[in-house]
Design a protein around this motif. Sequence first.
Motif, short mmCIF file in Angstrom:
data_model
loop_
_atom_site.label_atom_id
_atom_site.label_comp_id
_atom_site.label_asym_id
_atom_site.label_seq_id
_atom_site.Cartn_x
_atom_site.Cartn_y
_atom_site.Cartn_z
N SER A 120 13.25 -38.10 20.98
CA SER A 120 13.20 -36.80 21.66
C SER A 120 14.11 -36.79 22.88
O SER A 120 14.81 -35.81 23.15
CB SER A 120 11.76 -36.47 22.07
OG SER A 120 10.94 -36.35 20.94
N ILE A 121 14.08 -37.89 23.63
CA ILE A 121 14.96 -37.99 24.81
C ILE A 121 16.42 -37.96 24.39
O ILE A 121 17.25 -37.27 25.00
CB ILE A 121 14.64 -39.27 25.62
CG1 ILE A 121 13.27 -39.13 26.29
CG2 ILE A 121 15.72 -39.56 26.65
CD1 ILE A 121 12.76 -40.40 26.92
N ALA A 122 16.76 -38.68 23.32
CA ALA A 122 18.14 -38.70 22.83
C ALA A 122 18.58 -37.31 22.37
O ALA A 122 19.70 -36.86 22.67
CB ALA A 122 18.28 -39.70 21.68
N ILE A 123 17.68 -36.60 21.67
CA ILE A 123 18.01 -35.25 21.21
C ILE A 123 18.19 -34.32 22.41
O ILE A 123 19.15 -33.52 22.46
CB ILE A 123 16.92 -34.72 20.26
CG1 ILE A 123 16.98 -35.48 18.93
CG2 ILE A 123 17.07 -33.23 20.02
CD1 ILE A 123 15.80 -35.21 18.01
N ALA A 124 17.29 -34.42 23.39
CA ALA A 124 17.38 -33.54 24.56
C ALA A 124 18.67 -33.81 25.34
O ALA A 124 19.41 -32.88 25.68
CB ALA A 124 16.16 -33.77 25.47
N PHE A 125 18.95 -35.07 25.61
CA PHE A 125 20.16 -35.43 26.35
C PHE A 125 21.41 -35.05 25.57
O PHE A 125 22.35 -34.46 26.12
CB PHE A 125 20.16 -36.93 26.66
CG PHE A 125 21.34 -37.39 27.43
CD1 PHE A 125 21.48 -37.09 28.78
CD2 PHE A 125 22.37 -38.10 26.81
CE1 PHE A 125 22.59 -37.50 29.49
CE2 PHE A 125 23.48 -38.53 27.51
CZ PHE A 125 23.59 -38.22 28.85
N GLY A 126 21.40 -35.39 24.29
CA GLY A 126 22.57 -35.07 23.45
C GLY A 126 22.79 -33.58 23.34
O GLY A 126 23.92 -33.09 23.39
N GLY A 127 21.71 -32.81 23.18
CA GLY A 127 21.84 -31.36 23.05
C GLY A 127 22.40 -30.72 24.31
O GLY A 127 23.30 -29.87 24.25
N GLY A 144 17.61 -24.46 23.78
CA GLY A 144 16.17 -24.33 23.53
C GLY A 144 15.61 -25.52 22.77
O GLY A 144 14.53 -26.04 23.10
N PHE A 145 16.33 -25.94 21.75
CA PHE A 145 15.90 -27.09 20.96
C PHE A 145 15.89 -28.36 21.82
O PHE A 145 14.98 -29.17 21.74
CB PHE A 145 16.83 -27.26 19.75
CG PHE A 145 16.34 -28.26 18.75
CD1 PHE A 145 15.20 -28.05 18.01
CD2 PHE A 145 17.04 -29.46 18.56
CE1 PHE A 145 14.76 -28.98 17.10
CE2 PHE A 145 16.59 -30.40 17.66
CZ PHE A 145 15.45 -30.17 16.91
N SER A 146 16.90 -28.49 22.69
CA SER A 146 16.98 -29.65 23.59
C SER A 146 15.83 -29.62 24.59
O SER A 146 15.23 -30.66 24.90
CB SER A 146 18.31 -29.66 24.34
OG SER A 146 19.38 -29.75 23.42
N ALA A 147 15.51 -28.43 25.09
CA ALA A 147 14.40 -28.31 26.03
C ALA A 147 13.08 -28.65 25.34
O ALA A 147 12.21 -29.33 25.91
CB ALA A 147 14.35 -26.90 26.61
N ALA A 149 12.69 -30.69 22.77
CA ALA A 149 12.69 -32.14 22.59
C ALA A 149 12.35 -32.85 23.90
O ALA A 149 11.59 -33.82 23.91
CB ALA A 149 14.04 -32.62 22.05
N GLY A 150 12.88 -32.36 25.01
CA GLY A 150 12.55 -32.94 26.32
C GLY A 150 11.08 -32.76 26.64
O GLY A 150 10.43 -33.66 27.19
N PHE A 151 10.54 -31.57 26.31
CA PHE A 151 9.12 -31.31 26.55
C PHE A 151 8.25 -32.25 25.72
O PHE A 151 7.25 -32.78 26.21
CB PHE A 151 8.80 -29.84 26.25
CG PHE A 151 7.36 -29.50 26.43
CD1 PHE A 151 6.81 -29.39 27.71
CD2 PHE A 151 6.53 -29.29 25.34
CE1 PHE A 151 5.49 -29.07 27.89
CE2 PHE A 151 5.20 -28.97 25.50
CZ PHE A 151 4.66 -28.86 26.78
N ILE A 152 8.62 -32.47 24.47
CA ILE A 152 7.88 -33.38 23.60
C ILE A 152 7.90 -34.80 24.18
O ILE A 152 6.87 -35.48 24.25
CB ILE A 152 8.44 -33.36 22.16
CG1 ILE A 152 8.11 -32.02 21.49
CG2 ILE A 152 7.89 -34.53 21.33
CD1 ILE A 152 8.79 -31.80 20.16
N ALA A 153 9.05 -35.24 24.65
CA ALA A 153 9.16 -36.58 25.26
C ALA A 153 8.28 -36.66 26.50
O ALA A 153 7.57 -37.65 26.72
CB ALA A 153 10.61 -36.88 25.62
N PHE A 154 8.29 -35.59 27.33
CA PHE A 154 7.46 -35.57 28.53
C PHE A 154 5.96 -35.65 28.16
O PHE A 154 5.20 -36.40 28.79
CB PHE A 154 7.74 -34.29 29.33
CG PHE A 154 6.84 -34.10 30.49
CD1 PHE A 154 7.01 -34.85 31.66
CD2 PHE A 154 5.80 -33.18 30.44
CE1 PHE A 154 6.17 -34.67 32.73
CE2 PHE A 154 4.95 -33.00 31.52
CZ PHE A 154 5.13 -33.75 32.68
#
Length: 161
Positions: A120-127, A144-147, A149-154
């Motif tokens: 999730s962190i990789a997707i958020a950062f990459g996005g 939005g998708f990156s956010a 993914a970041g929320f899921i990681a959090f």
Amino acid sequence: MRSGDDELVQKLSERVAEEIESLPRDGKDHEIRIKIKGSHNNVNLGSQTFEVKPGKELPPEGSNRERVCPQCEKPTWRFTQLCMHCDYDHHRHDQIEAEEQDALRKKRNELRLLVVCVASIAIAFGGFSLKIYFPAEYQGWVAGFSALAGFIAFMILQAVR
């Protein structure tokens, strides 16, 4: 069992143990009769027949009542606490084994959560890093998708704490 049943079972067990100890040790079959008068908790106890065999008898081979003792590796009864050969405590062994399985299952789940969190962190950062390379109509979706993914990681990090 009801609360009063424990005392009744204890008294009956003591009485049966006394009768068994008083049997002659001649290897012959003997009969023990214990008369129970009256009723208990509105249940007529009636008469019971118990077969007492001298020595230790192995469970039927291949039956679901047989287990191999983990200490002496001889067949013994599945649901008894102690092995009939070496007195190994099967209940404690089963408890420790269940605790080890729970610990292993917990570690596997934590590893899965870690993998999902890192992904999730990789997707958020990459996005967020690569959204400028997407066409303008998709940049909002990527953000939005990156956010998300970041929320899921959090959320995973908060749950693990």
